[in-house]
Design a protein around this motif. Structure first.
Motif, PDB file in Angstrom:
ATOM      1  N   TYR A   4       0.911  -1.160  -0.260  1.00 13.26           N
ATOM      2  CA  TYR A   4      -0.013   0.587  -0.028  1.00 13.26           C
ATOM      3  C   TYR A   4       0.990   1.264  -0.271  1.00 13.26           C
ATOM      4  CZ  TYR A   4       0.695  -1.216   4.874  1.00 13.26           C
ATOM      5  OH  TYR A   4       1.416  -0.972   6.004  1.00 13.26           O
ATOM      6  N   TRP A   9      -1.363   9.959   2.110  1.00  9.53           N
ATOM      7  CA  TRP A   9      -2.638   9.232   0.474  1.00  9.53           C
ATOM      8  C   TRP A   9      -3.013  10.318   0.120  1.00  9.53           C
ATOM      9  CZ3 TRP A   9      -5.567   3.865   1.645  1.00  9.53           C
ATOM     10  CH2 TRP A   9      -4.446   2.552   2.013  1.00  9.53           C
ATOM     11  N   LEU A  58      -5.546   6.094  -5.220  1.00  9.54           N
ATOM     12  CA  LEU A  58      -5.879   4.248  -5.191  1.00  9.54           C
ATOM     13  C   LEU A  58      -7.097   4.825  -5.658  1.00  9.54           C
ATOM     14  CD1 LEU A  58      -5.412   3.274  -1.737  1.00  9.54           C
ATOM     15  CD2 LEU A  58      -4.397   2.789  -3.484  1.00  9.54           C
ATOM     16  N   GLU A  62     -16.172   2.732  -0.202  1.00  3.68           N
ATOM     17  CA  GLU A  62     -16.021   3.271   1.116  1.00  3.68           C
ATOM     18  C   GLU A  62     -17.455   3.639   2.424  1.00  3.68           C
ATOM     19  OE1 GLU A  62     -12.499   4.441   3.206  1.00  3.68           O
ATOM     20  OE2 GLU A  62     -13.712   5.874   3.230  1.00  3.68           O
ATOM     21  N   SER A  86     -11.386  -2.906  -1.527  1.00  2.00           N
ATOM     22  CA  SER A  86     -10.124  -3.054  -2.167  1.00  2.00           C
ATOM     23  C   SER A  86      -9.467  -3.625  -0.517  1.00  2.00           C
ATOM     24  CB  SER A  86      -9.217  -1.736  -1.856  1.00  2.00           C
ATOM     25  OG  SER A  86      -8.569  -1.805  -1.807  1.00  2.00           O
ATOM     26  N   SER A  89      -6.745  -1.371   0.573  1.00  2.00           N
ATOM     27  CA  SER A  89      -7.054   0.257   1.158  1.00  2.00           C
ATOM     28  C   SER A  89      -6.990   0.009   2.697  1.00  2.00           C
ATOM     29  CB  SER A  89      -8.035   0.121   0.525  1.00  2.00           C
ATOM     30  OG  SER A  89      -8.723   1.450   1.767  1.00  2.00           O
TER      31      SER A  89
END
Length: 203
Positions: A4, A9, A58, A62, A86, A89
């Motif tokens: 990741y 992010w 990404l 969610e 994911s 994630s």
């Protein structure tokens, strides 16, 4: 081990939020050391369906619930329930920030009315429909913190975001026996759509 990105992010996409008033005694458990914000005897939960899209690092879907907690002068929340579709994630959220992400199937349909559904192999979690109303012509910046337990201690992660907010009418259907069951039968105080957001999560 799932790879990741390192923090922070940099993400982008569309978000659909509702704010709920909940009796403190009915809240899910918070990390040790955190206390909910209370106004007139009520605590507050923010739920969000988020579609992370390019050009963010990404792309995934969610659903989360965040409790507003005391954090000094900066708005602070603690994520108590969260599902993503994911594995990347999920692994990054747990390892970098202590966010308790789990996997689920999430179905999003965009349009004037946005619809969403979330469920696992064993139960359905929630469905919702958001109809967008009037919005702001600009995308103002905002900042807040997320507080979670990581390696036995509280970790405060900064978040910076910019989005075009629109008021919305939201209709939720929540599994009363599921993990968001404490919201069943309640009506959101406020719902908004955050269009074309950009977000920087972490330090």
């Amino acid at each position: 081990m799932t790879e990741y990105p390192a923090e922070p992010w940099h993400l982008a996409g569309q978000a659909y939020l509702s704010v709920w008033r909940v009796p403190p005694a009915e809240l899910p458990a918070l990390p040790a050391g955190l206390r909910p914000v209370r106004v007139a005897g009520s605590a507050f939960v923010v739920t969000a369906w988020i579609d992370y899209q390019p050009p963010g690092q990404l792309s995934y879907h969610e659903l989360l619930a965040t409790v507003a907690v005391r954090g000094g002068w900066r708005p602070t929340g603690s994520i108590t329930e969260i599902w993503v579709d994911s594995a990347t994630s999920m692994a990054g959220g747990r390892a970098l920030w202590g966010i308790p992400k789990d996997l689920a199937a999430l179905d999003f349909r965009h349009g004037r009315t946005f619809t969403a559904a979330a469920g696992t192999d064993t139960e359905w979690i929630a469905t919702a429909a958001f109809t967008r109303r009037a919005g702001a012509p600009v995308a103002p910046p905002t900042g807040f913190r997320i507080a979670q337990t990581l390696h036995g201690a509280l970790k405060y992660s900064p978040v910076r975001a910019r989005a075009r907010p629109h008021f919305a009418v939201a209709n939720w259907n929540i599994n009363p026996d599921g993990p968001l069951g404490y919201l069943t039968g309640r009506t959101p105080l406020l719902s908004v759509c955050l269009r074309d957001f950009t977000l920087r999560f972490g330090g």
